[in-house]
Design a protein around this motif. Structure first.
Motif, PDB file in Angstrom:
ATOM      1  N   THR A  39      90.541  42.128  22.987  1.00 31.74           N
ATOM      2  CA  THR A  39      90.907  41.003  23.839  1.00 31.74           C
ATOM      3  C   THR A  39      91.491  39.909  22.951  1.00 31.74           C
ATOM      4  OG1 THR A  39      88.782  39.891  23.618  1.00 31.74           O
ATOM      5  CG2 THR A  39      88.980  41.533  25.398  1.00 31.74           C
ATOM      6  N   PRO A  40      92.099  38.882  23.533  1.00 29.08           N
ATOM      7  CA  PRO A  40      92.605  37.775  22.702  1.00 29.08           C
ATOM      8  C   PRO A  40      91.524  37.119  21.845  1.00 29.08           C
ATOM      9  CG  PRO A  40      93.561  37.644  24.881  1.00 29.08           C
ATOM     10  CD  PRO A  40      92.516  38.736  24.930  1.00 29.08           C
ATOM     11  N   LEU A  41      90.263  37.222  22.241  1.00 29.04           N
ATOM     12  CA  LEU A  41      89.175  36.646  21.457  1.00 29.04           C
ATOM     13  C   LEU A  41      88.614  37.623  20.430  1.00 29.04           C
ATOM     14  CD1 LEU A  41      87.285  34.708  24.259  1.00 29.04           C
ATOM     15  CD2 LEU A  41      88.889  33.814  22.554  1.00 29.04           C
ATOM     16  N   VAL A  47      90.753  50.011  28.273  1.00 27.92           N
ATOM     17  CA  VAL A  47      91.904  49.603  29.076  1.00 27.92           C
ATOM     18  C   VAL A  47      92.273  50.735  30.020  1.00 27.92           C
ATOM     19  CG1 VAL A  47      94.358  49.012  28.985  1.00 27.92           C
ATOM     20  CG2 VAL A  47      92.793  48.011  27.351  1.00 27.92           C
ATOM     21  N   GLY A  48      92.564  50.363  31.269  1.00 21.79           N
ATOM     22  CA  GLY A  48      93.042  51.320  32.257  1.00 21.79           C
ATOM     23  C   GLY A  48      94.153  50.700  33.074  1.00 21.79           C
ATOM     24  N   LEU A  55     101.470  51.402  32.879  1.00 19.88           N
ATOM     25  CA  LEU A  55     101.112  51.820  31.522  1.00 19.88           C
ATOM     26  C   LEU A  55     102.352  51.867  30.641  1.00 19.88           C
ATOM     27  CD1 LEU A  55      98.618  54.440  30.375  1.00 19.88           C
ATOM     28  CD2 LEU A  55     100.933  54.630  29.545  1.00 19.88           C
ATOM     29  N   THR A  56     103.432  52.498  31.110  1.00 13.64           N
ATOM     30  CA  THR A  56     104.636  52.605  30.286  1.00 13.64           C
ATOM     31  C   THR A  56     105.333  51.257  30.118  1.00 13.64           C
ATOM     32  OG1 THR A  56     105.926  53.294  32.206  1.00 13.64           O
ATOM     33  CG2 THR A  56     105.030  55.030  30.819  1.00 13.64           C
ATOM     34  N   ALA A  57     105.241  50.376  31.100  1.00 15.62           N
ATOM     35  CA  ALA A  57     105.847  49.047  30.965  1.00 15.62           C
ATOM     36  C   ALA A  57     105.129  48.218  29.901  1.00 15.62           C
ATOM     37  CB  ALA A  57     105.825  48.318  32.306  1.00 15.62           C
ATOM     38  N   THR A  58     103.838  48.425  29.764  1.00 12.20           N
ATOM     39  CA  THR A  58     103.059  47.639  28.801  1.00 12.20           C
ATOM     40  C   THR A  58     103.013  48.277  27.419  1.00 12.20           C
ATOM     41  OG1 THR A  58     101.681  46.846  30.622  1.00 12.20           O
ATOM     42  CG2 THR A  58     100.827  46.537  28.407  1.00 12.20           C
ATOM     43  N   PRO A  89      96.460  45.218  31.901  1.00 19.22           N
ATOM     44  CA  PRO A  89      96.825  44.083  31.047  1.00 19.22           C
ATOM     45  C   PRO A  89      98.339  43.905  31.076  1.00 19.22           C
ATOM     46  CG  PRO A  89      96.299  45.985  29.702  1.00 19.22           C
ATOM     47  CD  PRO A  89      95.972  46.345  31.116  1.00 19.22           C
ATOM     48  N   GLN A  90      98.787  42.670  30.993  1.00 21.95           N
ATOM     49  CA  GLN A  90     100.210  42.360  31.093  1.00 21.95           C
ATOM     50  C   GLN A  90     100.903  42.313  29.741  1.00 21.95           C
ATOM     51  OE1 GLN A  90     101.846  41.926  34.138  1.00 21.95           O
ATOM     52  NE2 GLN A  90      99.924  42.810  34.793  1.00 21.95           N
ATOM     53  N   PHE A  91     100.155  42.078  28.683  1.00 19.44           N
ATOM     54  CA  PHE A  91     100.781  41.847  27.387  1.00 19.44           C
ATOM     55  C   PHE A  91      99.989  42.545  26.302  1.00 19.44           C
ATOM     56  CE2 PHE A  91     100.947  39.299  23.460  1.00 19.44           C
ATOM     57  CZ  PHE A  91     102.286  39.438  23.180  1.00 19.44           C
TER      58      PHE A  91
END
Length: 112
Positions: A39-41, A47-48, A55-58, A89-91
């Motif tokens: 995670t960012p922290l 992750v799913g 999945l392929t976009a990320t 997750p987006q990024f």
């Protein structure tokens, strides 16, 4: 339309089971292993993704994956101490590289 009373409103932080997820995996000598992320922290998380397109976009194309239900993914990662699950997750970002090559001296820390 009926108004919701405070007692009827579900808590947004209550976990809602996700459907079958596309889970990125790493192939290994004994089969595939669910790939864990941070995670960012800095905490580890499973992750799913709800669709192969997400999945392929990320993560990009060509990434190996398997389909797992959320409870199965949680059961798979719980013995590793991973209790967090991130869905869609987006990024993502690559792991940071060290600032100096291994074994190189940092000028400010050199002894006089």
């Amino acid at each position: 339309m009926a108004r919701l009373l405070y007692g009827d409103d579900p808590e947004p932080s209550d976990p809602v089971p996700a459907g079958p997820l596309y889970v990125p995996v790493r192939p290994g000598p004994w089969g595939c292993t669910a790939q864990l992320f941070r995670t960012p922290l800095g905490d580890r998380t499973a992750v799913g993704f709800t669709s192969l397109l997400r999945l392929t976009a990320t993560l990009g194309s060509g990434r190996p994956w398997i389909r797992l239900a959320e409870p199965a993914l949680r059961a798979l990662t719980a013995p590793l101490g991973v209790t967090s699950l991130t869905v869609d997750p987006q990024f993502t970002a690559p792991a940071p590289a060290p600032l100096t090559p291994a074994g190189a001296e940092i000028p400010a820390l050199r002894s006089a």
